[in-house]
Design a protein around this motif. Structure first.
Motif, PDB file in Angstrom:
ATOM      1  N   LEU A 246       0.803  -1.211   0.000  1.00 24.12           N
ATOM      2  CA  LEU A 246       0.000   0.000   0.000  1.00 24.12           C
ATOM      3  C   LEU A 246       0.845   1.274   0.000  1.00 24.12           C
ATOM      4  O   LEU A 246       0.386   2.309  -0.497  1.00 24.12           O
ATOM      5  N   ALA A 247       2.044   1.214   0.560  1.00 26.10           N
ATOM      6  CA  ALA A 247       2.866   2.428   0.685  1.00 26.10           C
ATOM      7  C   ALA A 247       3.126   3.122  -0.650  1.00 26.10           C
ATOM      8  O   ALA A 247       2.992   4.347  -0.744  1.00 26.10           O
ATOM      9  N   PRO A 248       3.500   2.390  -1.721  1.00 25.13           N
ATOM     10  CA  PRO A 248       3.706   3.090  -3.004  1.00 25.13           C
ATOM     11  C   PRO A 248       2.463   3.822  -3.496  1.00 25.13           C
ATOM     12  O   PRO A 248       2.567   4.918  -4.053  1.00 25.13           O
TER      13      PRO A 248
ATOM     14  N   ALA B  86      -0.693   8.714  -4.671  1.00 19.10           N
ATOM     15  CA  ALA B  86      -2.051   9.254  -4.599  1.00 19.10           C
ATOM     16  C   ALA B  86      -2.139  10.753  -4.877  1.00 19.10           C
ATOM     17  O   ALA B  86      -2.995  11.185  -5.666  1.00 19.10           O
ATOM     18  N   PRO B  87      -1.287  11.609  -4.276  1.00 24.28           N
ATOM     19  CA  PRO B  87      -1.405  13.058  -4.583  1.00 24.28           C
ATOM     20  C   PRO B  87      -1.183  13.361  -6.064  1.00 24.28           C
ATOM     21  O   PRO B  87      -1.940  14.142  -6.653  1.00 24.28           O
ATOM     22  N   GLY B  88      -0.167  12.742  -6.662  1.00 28.48           N
ATOM     23  CA  GLY B  88       0.090  12.973  -8.080  1.00 28.48           C
ATOM     24  C   GLY B  88      -1.048  12.461  -8.948  1.00 28.48           C
ATOM     25  O   GLY B  88      -1.435  13.114  -9.929  1.00 28.48           O
TER      26      GLY B  88
ATOM     27  N   ILE C 174      -7.666  15.526 -11.741  1.00 27.94           N
ATOM     28  CA  ILE C 174      -8.385  16.800 -11.640  1.00 27.94           C
ATOM     29  C   ILE C 174      -7.985  17.761 -12.751  1.00 27.94           C
ATOM     30  O   ILE C 174      -8.840  18.406 -13.368  1.00 27.94           O
ATOM     31  N   TYR C 175      -6.669  17.862 -13.022  1.00 29.29           N
ATOM     32  CA  TYR C 175      -6.178  18.901 -13.927  1.00 29.29           C
ATOM     33  C   TYR C 175      -5.862  18.405 -15.349  1.00 29.29           C
ATOM     34  O   TYR C 175      -5.581  19.229 -16.220  1.00 29.29           O
ATOM     35  N   VAL C 176      -5.872  17.090 -15.574  1.00 28.89           N
ATOM     36  CA  VAL C 176      -5.589  16.567 -16.914  1.00 28.89           C
ATOM     37  C   VAL C 176      -6.750  15.724 -17.436  1.00 28.89           C
ATOM     38  O   VAL C 176      -7.349  16.045 -18.469  1.00 28.89           O
ATOM     39  N   LEU C 177      -7.066  14.655 -16.735  1.00 33.28           N
ATOM     40  CA  LEU C 177      -8.067  13.714 -17.235  1.00 33.28           C
ATOM     41  C   LEU C 177      -9.462  14.331 -17.281  1.00 33.28           C
ATOM     42  O   LEU C 177     -10.168  14.220 -18.296  1.00 33.28           O
TER      43      LEU C 177
END
Length: 302
Positions: free
Chosen positions: A19-21, A26-28, A34-37
Protein backbone atom coordinates in the motif's frame (compact mmCIF):
# COMPACT_ATOMS: atom_id res chain seq x y z
CA UNK A 1 -5.52 -9.98 29.62
CA UNK A 2 -3.94 -8.39 26.50
CA UNK A 3 -5.93 -5.94 24.38
CA UNK A 4 -6.92 -6.95 20.87
CA UNK A 5 -5.12 -5.17 18.03
CA UNK A 6 -7.55 -3.12 15.92
CA UNK A 7 -8.31 -4.75 12.58
CA UNK A 8 -7.29 -1.65 10.64
CA UNK A 9 -3.83 -1.64 12.25
CA UNK A 10 -3.40 -5.32 11.52
CA UNK A 11 -4.39 -4.85 7.91
CA UNK A 12 -1.89 -2.01 7.51
CA UNK A 13 0.97 -4.05 8.98
CA UNK A 14 0.20 -6.98 6.71
CA UNK A 15 -0.06 -4.89 3.54
CA UNK A 16 2.26 -2.00 4.28
CA UNK A 17 4.74 -2.71 1.48
CA UNK A 18 1.94 -3.11 -1.04
CA UNK A 19 0.00 0.00 0.00
CA UNK A 20 2.87 2.43 0.68
CA UNK A 21 3.71 3.09 -3.00
CA UNK A 22 0.06 3.88 -3.72
CA UNK A 23 -0.03 6.39 -0.86
CA UNK A 24 2.98 8.20 -2.35
CA UNK A 25 1.37 8.12 -5.81
CA UNK A 26 -2.05 9.25 -4.60
CA UNK A 27 -1.40 13.06 -4.58
CA UNK A 28 0.09 12.97 -8.08
CA UNK A 29 -2.70 10.75 -9.38
CA UNK A 30 -5.32 13.06 -7.86
CA UNK A 31 -3.70 16.10 -9.53
CA UNK A 32 -3.57 14.20 -12.85
CA UNK A 33 -7.26 13.29 -12.65
CA UNK A 34 -8.38 16.80 -11.64
CA UNK A 35 -6.18 18.90 -13.93
CA UNK A 36 -5.59 16.57 -16.91
CA UNK A 37 -8.07 13.71 -17.23
CA UNK A 38 -11.20 15.59 -16.17
CA UNK A 39 -10.57 18.58 -18.50
CA UNK A 40 -10.01 16.19 -21.42
CA UNK A 41 -13.33 14.43 -20.75
CA UNK A 42 -15.09 17.77 -20.24
CA UNK A 43 -13.70 19.14 -23.51
CA UNK A 44 -14.95 16.09 -25.40
CA UNK A 45 -18.38 16.54 -23.80
CA UNK A 46 -18.51 20.27 -24.65
CA UNK A 47 -17.54 19.55 -28.27
CA UNK A 48 -20.93 17.88 -28.79
CA UNK A 49 -22.77 21.08 -27.81
CA UNK A 50 -23.47 24.55 -29.12
CA UNK A 51 -22.41 26.72 -26.18
CA UNK A 52 -21.24 30.28 -25.72
CA UNK A 53 -19.61 29.62 -22.34
CA UNK A 54 -22.35 31.31 -20.29
CA UNK A 55 -25.81 30.13 -21.34
CA UNK A 56 -27.31 26.67 -21.57
CA UNK A 57 -25.59 24.01 -23.62
CA UNK A 58 -27.52 22.80 -26.67
CA UNK A 59 -26.78 19.22 -27.75
CA UNK A 60 -25.90 19.06 -31.47
CA UNK A 61 -24.03 15.76 -31.59
CA UNK A 62 -21.35 15.72 -34.27
CA UNK A 63 -22.47 19.08 -35.67
CA UNK A 64 -19.29 20.89 -34.67
CA UNK A 65 -17.12 18.19 -36.25
CA UNK A 66 -19.18 18.23 -39.47
CA UNK A 67 -18.78 22.00 -39.68
CA UNK A 68 -15.08 21.66 -38.95
CA UNK A 69 -14.60 19.29 -41.89
CA UNK A 70 -15.98 21.96 -44.22
CA UNK A 71 -14.03 24.90 -42.75
CA UNK A 72 -11.16 26.11 -44.96
CA UNK A 73 -9.51 27.78 -41.97
CA UNK A 74 -9.29 24.39 -40.28
CA UNK A 75 -7.40 22.89 -43.23
CA UNK A 76 -5.07 25.89 -43.36
CA UNK A 77 -4.35 25.47 -39.64
CA UNK A 78 -3.88 21.72 -40.04
CA UNK A 79 -1.46 22.22 -42.96
CA UNK A 80 0.54 24.73 -40.93
CA UNK A 81 0.66 22.34 -37.97
CA UNK A 82 2.04 19.59 -40.21
CA UNK A 83 4.65 22.07 -41.46
CA UNK A 84 5.49 22.99 -37.86
CA UNK A 85 5.80 19.30 -36.96
CA UNK A 86 8.15 18.43 -39.82
CA UNK A 87 10.44 21.46 -39.51
CA UNK A 88 10.36 21.60 -35.70
CA UNK A 89 11.97 18.16 -35.59
CA UNK A 90 15.13 19.82 -36.95
CA UNK A 91 15.72 21.07 -33.41
CA UNK A 92 16.63 17.52 -32.33
CA UNK A 93 19.69 16.98 -34.60
CA UNK A 94 20.59 20.66 -34.15
CA UNK A 95 20.46 20.28 -30.37
CA UNK A 96 22.58 17.13 -30.60
CA UNK A 97 25.19 18.91 -32.74
CA UNK A 98 25.40 21.82 -30.29
CA UNK A 99 25.61 19.42 -27.33
CA UNK A 100 28.48 17.50 -28.96
CA UNK A 101 30.29 20.80 -29.53
CA UNK A 102 29.72 22.00 -25.96
CA UNK A 103 30.78 18.64 -24.50
CA UNK A 104 34.40 19.42 -25.33
CA UNK A 105 37.00 20.60 -22.82
CA UNK A 106 38.22 23.85 -24.34
CA UNK A 107 38.91 27.34 -23.10
CA UNK A 108 35.77 29.43 -22.59
CA UNK A 109 33.37 26.51 -22.94
CA UNK A 110 31.27 27.79 -20.01
CA UNK A 111 30.69 31.05 -21.83
CA UNK A 112 29.58 29.17 -24.94
CA UNK A 113 27.22 27.02 -22.85
CA UNK A 114 25.68 30.15 -21.33
CA UNK A 115 25.13 31.71 -24.76
CA UNK A 116 23.46 28.58 -26.14
CA UNK A 117 21.43 28.11 -22.93
CA UNK A 118 20.10 31.69 -23.02
CA UNK A 119 17.20 31.12 -25.51
CA UNK A 120 15.75 28.43 -23.25
CA UNK A 121 15.38 30.67 -20.19
CA UNK A 122 13.71 33.65 -21.88
CA UNK A 123 9.97 33.83 -22.46
CA UNK A 124 8.44 32.81 -25.77
CA UNK A 125 6.84 36.27 -25.85
CA UNK A 126 10.31 37.83 -25.77
CA UNK A 127 11.46 35.43 -28.50
CA UNK A 128 8.49 36.46 -30.64
CA UNK A 129 9.23 40.16 -30.18
CA UNK A 130 12.93 39.69 -30.96
CA UNK A 131 12.20 37.91 -34.23
CA UNK A 132 9.46 40.39 -35.12
CA UNK A 133 12.09 43.14 -34.94
CA UNK A 134 14.58 40.87 -36.70
CA UNK A 135 12.19 40.50 -39.68
CA UNK A 136 10.97 44.14 -39.67
CA UNK A 137 11.19 45.56 -43.24
CA UNK A 138 12.44 49.01 -42.22
CA UNK A 139 15.15 48.28 -39.66
CA UNK A 140 15.33 44.51 -39.17
CA UNK A 141 18.74 42.87 -39.53
CA UNK A 142 17.37 40.02 -41.64
CA UNK A 143 15.53 42.43 -43.93
CA UNK A 144 18.66 44.53 -44.42
CA UNK A 145 20.68 41.39 -45.18
CA UNK A 146 18.16 40.24 -47.79
CA UNK A 147 18.13 43.74 -49.30
CA UNK A 148 21.92 43.74 -49.62
CA UNK A 149 21.88 40.32 -51.30
CA UNK A 150 18.88 40.70 -53.61
CA UNK A 151 18.36 44.45 -53.89
CA UNK A 152 14.83 44.31 -52.46
CA UNK A 153 13.24 43.91 -49.06
CA UNK A 154 10.97 41.02 -48.09
CA UNK A 155 8.38 41.48 -45.35
CA UNK A 156 8.53 37.94 -43.97
CA UNK A 157 5.63 38.28 -41.55
CA UNK A 158 3.41 40.04 -44.11
CA UNK A 159 3.96 37.56 -46.94
CA UNK A 160 1.69 34.50 -47.03
CA UNK A 161 4.45 32.46 -48.70
CA UNK A 162 7.05 32.94 -45.95
CA UNK A 163 5.22 33.86 -42.74
CA UNK A 164 4.86 30.34 -41.34
CA UNK A 165 8.50 29.53 -42.06
CA UNK A 166 9.56 32.74 -40.31
CA UNK A 167 7.62 31.86 -37.16
CA UNK A 168 8.97 28.29 -37.17
CA UNK A 169 12.55 29.60 -37.31
CA UNK A 170 11.75 31.73 -34.26
CA UNK A 171 10.46 28.64 -32.46
CA UNK A 172 13.47 26.53 -33.42
CA UNK A 173 15.81 28.89 -31.55
CA UNK A 174 14.64 28.06 -27.97
CA UNK A 175 13.65 24.49 -28.88
CA UNK A 176 17.17 23.71 -30.06
CA UNK A 177 18.48 25.01 -26.73
CA UNK A 178 16.09 22.67 -24.88
CA UNK A 179 17.19 19.64 -26.90
CA UNK A 180 20.80 20.68 -26.31
CA UNK A 181 20.25 20.54 -22.53
CA UNK A 182 18.73 17.06 -22.78
CA UNK A 183 21.64 15.76 -24.84
CA UNK A 184 24.25 17.40 -22.60
CA UNK A 185 22.73 15.54 -19.67
CA UNK A 186 22.75 12.32 -21.67
CA UNK A 187 26.38 12.79 -22.75
CA UNK A 188 27.42 13.15 -19.11
CA UNK A 189 25.92 9.70 -18.41
CA UNK A 190 27.59 7.85 -21.31
CA UNK A 191 29.70 4.86 -20.34
CA UNK A 192 33.31 5.90 -21.10
CA UNK A 193 34.47 2.26 -21.14
CA UNK A 194 32.27 1.52 -24.16
CA UNK A 195 33.62 4.56 -25.96
CA UNK A 196 37.25 3.57 -25.26
CA UNK A 197 36.59 -0.03 -26.31
CA UNK A 198 35.06 1.18 -29.58
CA UNK A 199 38.04 3.43 -30.24
CA UNK A 200 40.43 0.53 -29.63
CA UNK A 201 38.47 -1.43 -32.23
CA UNK A 202 39.00 1.38 -34.72
CA UNK A 203 35.63 3.13 -34.49
CA UNK A 204 35.74 6.89 -34.82
CA UNK A 205 33.79 9.84 -36.16
CA UNK A 206 30.34 9.02 -37.54
CA UNK A 207 30.63 5.29 -36.78
CA UNK A 208 31.48 5.98 -33.13
CA UNK A 209 28.58 8.40 -32.88
CA UNK A 210 26.07 6.13 -34.62
CA UNK A 211 26.89 2.78 -33.04
CA UNK A 212 28.13 3.74 -29.56
CA UNK A 213 27.02 7.23 -28.55
CA UNK A 214 23.51 7.51 -30.02
CA UNK A 215 22.22 4.19 -28.58
CA UNK A 216 23.15 5.44 -25.11
CA UNK A 217 21.35 8.72 -25.85
CA UNK A 218 18.09 6.96 -26.71
CA UNK A 219 16.25 8.13 -23.53
CA UNK A 220 17.22 11.75 -24.22
CA UNK A 221 16.17 11.38 -27.85
CA UNK A 222 12.79 9.98 -26.83
CA UNK A 223 12.09 12.86 -24.42
CA UNK A 224 13.28 15.40 -27.00
CA UNK A 225 11.05 13.83 -29.65
CA UNK A 226 7.92 13.83 -27.47
CA UNK A 227 8.44 17.37 -26.17
CA UNK A 228 9.21 18.68 -29.67
CA UNK A 229 6.11 17.08 -31.17
CA UNK A 230 3.90 18.48 -28.41
CA UNK A 231 5.54 21.90 -28.76
CA UNK A 232 5.01 21.94 -32.53
CA UNK A 233 1.32 21.06 -32.22
CA UNK A 234 0.53 23.63 -29.53
CA UNK A 235 2.51 26.48 -31.08
CA UNK A 236 0.21 29.25 -29.90
CA UNK A 237 2.28 31.97 -28.26
CA UNK A 238 4.65 32.76 -31.15
CA UNK A 239 1.78 32.88 -33.66
CA UNK A 240 -0.20 35.15 -31.36
CA UNK A 241 2.69 37.54 -30.69
CA UNK A 242 4.18 37.72 -34.18
CA UNK A 243 1.17 37.65 -36.56
CA UNK A 244 -2.10 36.96 -34.70
CA UNK A 245 -2.71 34.31 -37.34
CA UNK A 246 -2.25 36.72 -40.27
CA UNK A 247 -1.88 37.77 -42.92
CA UNK A 248 -5.43 36.72 -43.81
CA UNK A 249 -5.25 33.67 -41.55
CA UNK A 250 -2.34 32.16 -43.49
CA UNK A 251 -0.19 31.52 -40.37
CA UNK A 252 -2.93 30.06 -38.18
CA UNK A 253 -2.33 26.81 -36.34
CA UNK A 254 -4.91 24.64 -34.61
CA UNK A 255 -4.21 25.99 -31.13
CA UNK A 256 -4.61 29.60 -32.25
CA UNK A 257 -7.66 28.71 -34.38
CA UNK A 258 -9.20 27.11 -31.29
CA UNK A 259 -8.57 30.26 -29.23
CA UNK A 260 -9.92 32.49 -31.99
CA UNK A 261 -13.19 30.56 -32.21
CA UNK A 262 -13.73 29.96 -28.49
CA UNK A 263 -12.44 33.06 -26.71
CA UNK A 264 -12.23 35.96 -29.15
CA UNK A 265 -14.62 38.33 -30.85
CA UNK A 266 -15.88 35.58 -33.17
CA UNK A 267 -18.77 34.79 -30.84
CA UNK A 268 -17.38 32.66 -28.00
CA UNK A 269 -18.12 29.36 -29.73
CA UNK A 270 -16.92 27.13 -26.92
CA UNK A 271 -18.32 23.95 -28.46
CA UNK A 272 -16.62 24.58 -31.79
CA UNK A 273 -13.36 25.47 -30.03
CA UNK A 274 -13.62 22.27 -27.96
CA UNK A 275 -14.02 20.25 -31.18
CA UNK A 276 -10.79 21.79 -32.51
CA UNK A 277 -9.10 20.97 -29.19
CA UNK A 278 -10.23 17.34 -29.41
CA UNK A 279 -8.84 17.00 -32.94
CA UNK A 280 -5.53 18.50 -31.79
CA UNK A 281 -5.46 16.15 -28.79
CA UNK A 282 -6.04 13.11 -31.01
CA UNK A 283 -3.20 14.14 -33.34
CA UNK A 284 -0.87 14.48 -30.36
CA UNK A 285 -1.90 11.10 -28.97
CA UNK A 286 -1.31 9.37 -32.31
CA UNK A 287 2.26 10.66 -32.60
CA UNK A 288 3.13 10.07 -28.94
CA UNK A 289 1.69 6.54 -29.08
CA UNK A 290 3.77 5.75 -32.16
CA UNK A 291 6.92 6.95 -30.38
CA UNK A 292 6.17 4.90 -27.26
CA UNK A 293 5.42 1.74 -29.26
CA UNK A 294 8.61 2.18 -31.27
CA UNK A 295 10.66 2.71 -28.12
CA UNK A 296 9.20 -0.42 -26.48
CA UNK A 297 9.93 -2.47 -29.61
CA UNK A 298 13.54 -1.24 -29.66
CA UNK A 299 13.99 -2.12 -25.99
CA UNK A 300 12.61 -5.63 -26.56
CA UNK A 301 14.85 -6.17 -29.59
CA UNK A 302 17.91 -5.02 -27.67
Amino acid sequence: MSEAVPSSTGYWKKNQQRLAPWLFLAPGMAMFVIYVLFPIIESIWISFHDWDGLGDKVWIGLGNYVELMGDNSFYTSLKNNVLWLVLYLLSIPAGLAVALFLNQTVTGIRLYKSLFFFPFVISQVVVGLIFTWFYAPDFGLFSKLIENLTGQQIAILADERFVTYGIIVAGLWPQTAYCMILYLTGLNNINPEQVEAARMDGAKGIKLLWYVVLPQLAPATFIAMVVTVIGSLRSFDLVSIMTSGGPYGSSQVLSYFMYEQALSEYGFRMGYGAAIAVVLFLIMMIFITLFIVRMLMQERNS
